[in-house]
Design an enzyme around this catalytic site. Structure first.
Site, PDB file in Angstrom:
ATOM      1  N   LYS A   1     -76.673  21.359  64.310  1.00 37.65           N
ATOM      2  CA  LYS A   1     -75.457  22.145  64.053  1.00 37.65           C
ATOM      3  C   LYS A   1     -75.031  22.949  65.285  1.00 37.65           C
ATOM      4  O   LYS A   1     -75.873  23.407  66.060  1.00 37.65           O
ATOM      5  CB  LYS A   1     -75.702  23.120  62.886  1.00 37.65           C
ATOM      6  CG  LYS A   1     -76.130  22.450  61.593  1.00 37.65           C
ATOM      7  CD  LYS A   1     -75.005  21.721  60.888  1.00 37.65           C
ATOM      8  CE  LYS A   1     -74.105  22.612  60.084  1.00 37.65           C
ATOM      9  NZ  LYS A   1     -74.523  22.915  58.735  1.00 37.65           N
TER      10      LYS A   1
ATOM     11  N   ASP B   1     -66.590  17.732  59.609  1.00 35.57           N
ATOM     12  CA  ASP B   1     -66.597  18.807  58.621  1.00 35.57           C
ATOM     13  C   ASP B   1     -65.555  18.493  57.551  1.00 35.57           C
ATOM     14  O   ASP B   1     -64.440  19.001  57.569  1.00 35.57           O
ATOM     15  CB  ASP B   1     -66.277  20.133  59.319  1.00 35.57           C
ATOM     16  CG  ASP B   1     -66.643  21.326  58.462  1.00 35.57           C
ATOM     17  OD1 ASP B   1     -67.307  21.128  57.422  1.00 35.57           O
ATOM     18  OD2 ASP B   1     -66.271  22.444  58.836  1.00 35.57           O
TER      19      ASP B   1
ATOM     20  N   CYS C   1     -35.970  49.379  75.856  1.00 32.61           N
ATOM     21  CA  CYS C   1     -36.836  48.212  75.679  1.00 32.61           C
ATOM     22  C   CYS C   1     -36.745  47.723  74.238  1.00 32.61           C
ATOM     23  O   CYS C   1     -37.115  48.416  73.303  1.00 32.61           O
ATOM     24  CB  CYS C   1     -38.275  48.568  76.024  1.00 32.61           C
ATOM     25  SG  CYS C   1     -39.389  47.174  75.833  1.00 32.61           S
TER      26      CYS C   1
ATOM     27  N   GLU D   1     -73.695  11.069  66.849  1.00 30.28           N
ATOM     28  CA  GLU D   1     -72.259  11.048  66.537  1.00 30.28           C
ATOM     29  C   GLU D   1     -71.843  12.414  66.004  1.00 30.28           C
ATOM     30  O   GLU D   1     -72.672  13.140  65.448  1.00 30.28           O
ATOM     31  CB  GLU D   1     -71.971   9.981  65.478  1.00 30.28           C
ATOM     32  CG  GLU D   1     -72.660  10.299  64.157  1.00 30.28           C
ATOM     33  CD  GLU D   1     -72.664   9.144  63.168  1.00 30.28           C
ATOM     34  OE1 GLU D   1     -71.572   8.676  62.857  1.00 30.28           O
ATOM     35  OE2 GLU D   1     -73.765   8.748  62.724  1.00 30.28           O
TER      36      GLU D   1
ATOM     37  N   TYR E   1     -69.468   6.101  58.133  1.00 32.87           N
ATOM     38  CA  TYR E   1     -70.659   6.208  58.984  1.00 32.87           C
ATOM     39  C   TYR E   1     -71.955   5.831  58.275  1.00 32.87           C
ATOM     40  O   TYR E   1     -73.019   5.859  58.877  1.00 32.87           O
ATOM     41  CB  TYR E   1     -70.787   7.609  59.576  1.00 32.87           C
ATOM     42  CG  TYR E   1     -70.765   8.726  58.563  1.00 32.87           C
ATOM     43  CD1 TYR E   1     -71.853   8.949  57.715  1.00 32.87           C
ATOM     44  CD2 TYR E   1     -69.657   9.562  58.451  1.00 32.87           C
ATOM     45  CE1 TYR E   1     -71.830   9.967  56.781  1.00 32.87           C
ATOM     46  CE2 TYR E   1     -69.626  10.583  57.522  1.00 32.87           C
ATOM     47  CZ  TYR E   1     -70.714  10.780  56.685  1.00 32.87           C
ATOM     48  OH  TYR E   1     -70.684  11.781  55.761  1.00 32.87           O
TER      49      TYR E   1
ATOM     50  N   CYS F   1     -37.964  43.833  78.688  1.00 30.88           N
ATOM     51  CA  CYS F   1     -36.785  44.557  79.184  1.00 30.88           C
ATOM     52  C   CYS F   1     -36.726  44.626  80.705  1.00 30.88           C
ATOM     53  O   CYS F   1     -35.737  45.085  81.264  1.00 30.88           O
ATOM     54  CB  CYS F   1     -36.739  45.966  78.598  1.00 30.88           C
ATOM     55  SG  CYS F   1     -37.985  47.066  79.279  1.00 30.88           S
TER      56      CYS F   1
ATOM     57  N   CYS G   1     -42.070  44.860  82.476  1.00 25.74           N
ATOM     58  CA  CYS G   1     -42.092  44.506  81.063  1.00 25.74           C
ATOM     59  C   CYS G   1     -41.433  43.138  80.873  1.00 25.74           C
ATOM     60  O   CYS G   1     -40.306  42.938  81.318  1.00 25.74           O
ATOM     61  CB  CYS G   1     -41.342  45.565  80.260  1.00 25.74           C
ATOM     62  SG  CYS G   1     -41.083  45.108  78.541  1.00 25.74           S
TER      63      CYS G   1
ATOM     64  N   LYS H   1     -70.653  15.352  63.664  1.00 26.39           N
ATOM     65  CA  LYS H   1     -70.748  15.577  62.221  1.00 26.39           C
ATOM     66  C   LYS H   1     -69.393  16.100  61.757  1.00 26.39           C
ATOM     67  O   LYS H   1     -68.997  17.213  62.097  1.00 26.39           O
ATOM     68  CB  LYS H   1     -71.844  16.607  61.930  1.00 26.39           C
ATOM     69  CG  LYS H   1     -72.099  16.817  60.455  1.00 26.39           C
ATOM     70  CD  LYS H   1     -73.322  17.711  60.251  1.00 26.39           C
ATOM     71  CE  LYS H   1     -73.660  17.829  58.779  1.00 26.39           C
ATOM     72  NZ  LYS H   1     -72.556  18.396  57.985  1.00 26.39           N
TER      73      LYS H   1
ATOM     74  N   CYS I   1     -44.869  49.655  79.519  1.00 24.00           N
ATOM     75  CA  CYS I   1     -43.467  49.528  79.885  1.00 24.00           C
ATOM     76  C   CYS I   1     -42.863  50.927  79.916  1.00 24.00           C
ATOM     77  O   CYS I   1     -43.063  51.720  79.005  1.00 24.00           O
ATOM     78  CB  CYS I   1     -42.751  48.659  78.846  1.00 24.00           C
ATOM     79  SG  CYS I   1     -40.963  48.832  78.867  1.00 24.00           S
TER      80      CYS I   1
HETATM   81 ZN   LIG Z   1     -39.954  46.952  77.957  1.00 27.62          ZN
END
Ligand SMILES: [Zn+2]
Length: 718
Positions: A326, A131, A462, A127, A238, A435, A432, A129, A456
Site C-alpha cells: 500500500k 481503488d 482593489c 501491477e 486482473y 488591481c 496586486c 492496485k 495589496c
Molecule cells: Zn489589489
C-alpha cells in the site's frame, strides 16, 4: 480499562480477549459502512491499523481467535436490495504490506516455503492496485450470465443488469473460449469523469461526491441501470474465478489472454525477478500516480507461475503467493500545474498551488495552500528552513502532498529528480494581480520584523478586497444575510446597472428601493426568480436592526474578530460611544486611547488597527451611509438588576487569595461589571490584593474607590 495502544506482548490473556471482542465489533461496523452504504467513517489507514492490531493480537494468542474474527471473513454481508450470488470460488482479499521490509519478508517467505535458494529465481508480477470495486463476471459458452460484487467473499450481490451497461465489459467473448470463464477485476470511475460529475453537481447546487471509489460504488448499486449507464464506469481485469480450462500457465499469461478476449488490462503490469526491481517499479508507479486517470492505492505483487501459486496455497484468508504493497494513506505525489495568487479582504496575497487531482486520505485534492512567498522558498515564519535549500516550489514540480484529517492539504517537499531542466523559481508578484497596486511586506514597528504576508496597498480601489469585504459583511457571524452568498456578491458587484450594483455594504439595503423604480428587474435575471428575490429582500430587511458586536465585526477591521468585537460591544455599549472613542483615540494618546488599551483582551496591535480604520475618511463615509439604513442595538448586558456593581468598571490588581484572576473577572462580569486591565478616570472600583503597586497608587491619585478582596466579596454578595 481500554488496552488500546499497549504493546501486544504486555497484555494479559483477559485483556487480549476483551480487546479482540471490541475490535471484531468495530471492524464489522466499518466493513458494513465501507461495503454496504459506501460512506466510510474512518480513513483507510485507520482501518488498516485496526486490522493489523487484530492480527497482532491473534498471532500472540491464537487460542483467542473468535468465530466472528475479522480475519475470518472479508467485507460485509450483502444487502437486501440485490439478490445474492454465491461465488463459485471465494473472492479473497490480499494481505497488505506497508514497508520495504514487509515486501522483503514476503518475498523471502515465498522462497523459504518453496525451499528455493535465492539464485533459483522466482518471477513476480507487479501491477497498480486499483481503488475501485472488486467484481466477478461469469461467462458461460462465451456469454455474460452473471456479475456479482465481492460481498463477504463467499456471497456477493447480483448486479448483472448494471454491469451490462459498462461499455468496456464485453457481453460476449470470442469463439473458442472455455465453456465457463469467470473474470475478476475492478470497476472504477475515471478521475476525469468524477471531476466532471462533481462540476455538474455543483452547477445544479447539489452535494458533491467525496471520491471516485464511493461514487463508483453508489453508481453500481443503483436499482435503475440507466443511472449506472450515465456514470461511465470502467473496468480492469486482473484475476479469475472458476475456469473450465486454463488458457495460460502464468499470472502474466492469463492477464494477456484476458486482453486478447477484449477486456481492458492495466498497462503498468510488469513481470520482475528481484526485490530491487519490484521496489523500483513501486516507486515508478507512485510517481506516475497523478498522471493516471484512475485512483490506485498501492501495488500488487503475485508469484507469476500458476504452478507455484498452487503449491504456496492459502493462509486462513489470503493467498501466500500475493500481497498488496500500500501507498502511505495520507501522502501522495502529484504535480503543481500552476501557482495562483488570491487576494483577501485585508489585501493579503495568498499563493495557492493548483494540483493535478489526486486522492489522498480518501478525498480528491486539487489545491494546496502555499501560505506566503517565504513558504514557497522553503522558509518558515520565524525565518527557519522548512525544506532543504533549492527545494523551492515551482510550477511543473512533482511534489509530496499530505492531507491529514480535515486539515488543508500541505505540500511537504519537492521531488528534485522530477524537476524539469527549464523549471524556473516562482517569481512572487510585487503588485496586486487584481488591481495592479503595489503589494508590500510591512515591517513591524516594534520588532523590526518583516511580515511574511505581502499585501495589496490598493484598499478600496482593489476589487478583490472590496468583494471580500462584502462577503465578510454578509457572512454567518456578521450580518448573516441568507441568499447573499459569494456568487451573488460577485454578481451584484460586477453589475453595471445602477439599480443592481452593490459595491459597498449600505447598497445592500438600498437594493429593494432602487429596484422599485427600475426596468431591469432582478427577478428576470437567471438564477434569481420572483420567490428568491422576495426571500432575499426579507432576509435583508430582517437585519436592519442588528446586535452591536455583529455590526462591529462586519466592518471588517483588521485583527477584529468575533471575540474582539464582543469585547468592544460590551465595553462601549452603543455604537455612538464606540465610534466617538475611536476618533478621540486618533493621536494614540489621551484618555480614549488609554481606555481602549485598558480593555482586557485588546492589545496594542488591535487598538492601532481600529484607530487607523477610523482615520480613513472613506470608512467613515461608508459607515455613515450604513447607519442611515441599519440600527445597531445597544449591547446586551447580562440580567443583573439589583447588583451593586452592574455597569461599573472594575480593575483587579495585586495577588488575589480567595479566587483566581479569571474567576474574579468572570464573577464580576456575570454581575454586569466591566473588567478593565488598567486604571483611568472611568474606573469605578479597584480591588487590590497584597502586592498591589502602581495601579493602586493611580487609583488613589484619581480618587477612585479602592477595596480589598473581602470588602469586594461583601459588596457583591450584599
Ligand atoms: Zn489589489
Amino acid at each position: 480499562m481500554s488496552t488500546e495502544g499497549s504493546a501486544v506482548d504486555t497484555l494479559t490473556i483477559e485483556e487480549a480477549a476483551a480487546e479482540l471482542e471490541r475490535l471484531a465489533k468495530e471492524i464489522a461496523h466499518h466493513d458494513a459502512l465501507y461495503h454496504g452504504k459506501d460512506q466510510p467513517e474512518i480513513s483507510d489507514a485507520d482501518y488498516d491499523a485496526l486490522k493489523r492490531r487484530n492480527d497482532a493480537l491473534e498471532a500472540r494468542f491464537p487460542e483467542l481467535i473468535r468465530e466472528d474474527s475479522p480475519s475470518r471473513h472479508v467485507g460485509a454481508a450483502p444487502s437486501v436490495t440485490f439478490s445474492p450470488v454465491v461465488h463459485a470460488r471465494p473472492m479473497l482479499s490480499l494481505d497488505n504490506t506497508f514497508s520495504q521490509e514487509d515486501v522483503q519478508d514476503f518475498v523471502a517467505g515465498v522462497y523459504r516455503f518453496l525451499g528455493r535458494l535465492p539464485d533459483q529465481s522466482i518471477a513476480f508480477t507487479a501491477e497498480p492496485k486499483i481503488d475501485g470495486l472488486s467484481m466477478s463476471i461469469r461467462y458461460e459458452n462465451g456469454r455474460l450470465v452473471t456479475a456479482a460484487t465481492r460481498g463477504d467473499g463467499t456471497t456477493g450481490e447480483n448486479v448483472t443488469a448494471n454491469i451490462r451497461t459498462i461499455a468496456e465489459i464485453p457481453n460476449e467473448l470470442p469463439k473458442g473460449v472455455p465453456a465457463v470463464v469467470e473474470i475478476r477485476g475492478e470497476v472504477y470511475m475515471a478521475k476525469s469523469d468524477f471531476l466532471a460529475l462533481n462540476r455538474q453537481m455543483e452547477a445544479e447546487g447539489k452535494q458533491t461526491y467525496v471520491n471516485p471509489r464511493n461514487t463508483a460504488a453508489g453508481s453500481l448499486r443503483q436499482l435503475d441501470a440507466k443511472v449506472t449507464a450515465s456514470r461511465k464506469l470502467k473496468f480492469f481485469a486482473y484475476a479469475w474465478g472458476e475456469m473450465a480450462e486454463m488458457p495460460a500457465d502464468t499470472q502474466f499469461g492469463m492477464v494477456q489472454t484476458f486482453k486478447d478476449w477484449g477486456f481492458p488490462v492495466n498497462p503498468l503490469m510488469k513481470r520482475l525477478n528481484s526485490v530491487a526491481d519490484i521496489l523500483a517499479h513501486y516507486d515508478e508507479i507512485g510517481l506516475e500516480r497523478p498522471d493516471l486517470d484512475y485512483d490506485i492505492d498501492g501495488v500488487v505483487y503475485k508469484v507469476d507461475s500458476l504452478e507455484l501459486q498452487q503449491r504456496l496455497g492459502f493462509r486462513s484468508r489470503s493467498p501466500r503467493w500475493a500481497t498488496a504493497h500500500k501507498f502511505p494513506a495520507e501522502q501522495a505525489f502529484t504535480e503543481v500545474e500552476k501557482i495562483e495568487i488570491q487576494v483577501g479582504r485585508t489585501g493579503a496575497l495568498t499563493p495557492v498551488a493548483r494540483l493535478k487531482p489526486i486522492t489522498v486520505g480518501g478525498v480528491v485534492v486539487t489545491n494546496a495552500t502555499l501560505h506566503n512567498e517565504d513558504y514557497i522558498k522553503g522558509i518558515g515564519n520565524s525565518g527557519e528552513r522548512i525544506r532543504p535549500e533549492e527545494h523551492d516550489i515551482r510550477e511543473g514540480d512533482t511534489v509530496i502532498v499530505q492531507r491529514a484529517g480535515d486539515v488543508i492539504p500541505q505540500i511537504l517537499d519537492v521531488v528534485m529528480e522530477k524537476r524539469a531542466a527549464d523549471a524556473r523559481s516562482y517569481e512572487f508578484p510585487k503588485t496586486c494581480p487584481v488591481c495592479g497596486s503595489h503589494a508590500v511586506r510591512e515591517v513591524n514597528e516594534k520588532t523590526g520584523k518583516t511580515d511574511s504576508v505581502r499585501r495589496c496597498t490598493g484598499g478600496f480601489i482593489c476589487r478583490a478586497q472590496a468583494t471580500e469585504h462584502l462577503k465578510h459583511f454578509v457572512s454567518r457571524n456578521a450580518f448573516d444575510i441568507e441568499g447573499l452568498g459569494s456568487k451573488q456578491v460577485d454578481f451584484f458587484f460586477e453589475n453595471e446597472d445602477p439599480s443592481l450594483q452593490i459595491r459597498t455594504a449600505p447598497e445592500i439595503f438600498t437594493l429593494e428601493k432602487r429596484q422599485q423604480d427600475s426596468l431591469t428587474k432582478l427577478e428576470n435575471i437567471d438564477g434569481f426568480g420572483k420567490v428568491s428575490v422576495g426571500k432575499l429582500y426579507a432576509a435583508i430587511n430582517e437585519r436592519r436592526s442588528i446586535a452591536l458586536h455583529r455590526f462591529i465585526y462586519a466592518l471588517g477591521i483588521r485583527h477584529v474578530g468575533e471575540t474582539t468585537a464582543k469585547l468592544l460591544a460590551r465595553s462601549y455599549g452603543t455604537y455612538e460611544a464606540f465610534a466617538t472613542a475611536m476618533k478621540e483615540a486618533a493621536p494614540l494618546s489621551g484618555e480614549a486611547w488609554t481606555d481602549l488599551n485598558a480593555i482586557e483582551g485588546i492589545g496594542e496591535v488591535v487598538a492601532r488597527a481600529m484607530v487607523e480604520f477610523y482615520k480613513e475618511p472613506r470608512n467613515v463615509e461608508v459607515i455613515g451611509r450604513l447607519l442611515d439604513e441599519v440600527t445597531p442595538a445597544e449591547a446586551e448586558q447580562p440580567v443583573t438588576a439589583g447588583s451593586p456593581v452592574a455597569g461599573k468598571t472594575v480593575v483587579f490588581t495585586g495577588s488575589l487569595e480567595k479566587f483566581t484572576r479569571d474567576e474574579a473577572k468572570a464573577r464580576a462580569e456575570s454581575l454586569g461589571a466591566k473588567v478593565a486591565g488598567s486604571v483611568s478616570k472611568k474606573t469605578d472600583i479597584v480591588v487590590a490584593g497584597p502586592g498591589a503597586g502602581s495601579k493602586l497608587d493611580k487609583a488613589r491619585e484619581l480618587g477612585v474607590q479602592t477595596m480589598d478582596e473581602d470588602e469586594w466579596l461583601a459588596l457583591i454578595s450584599g
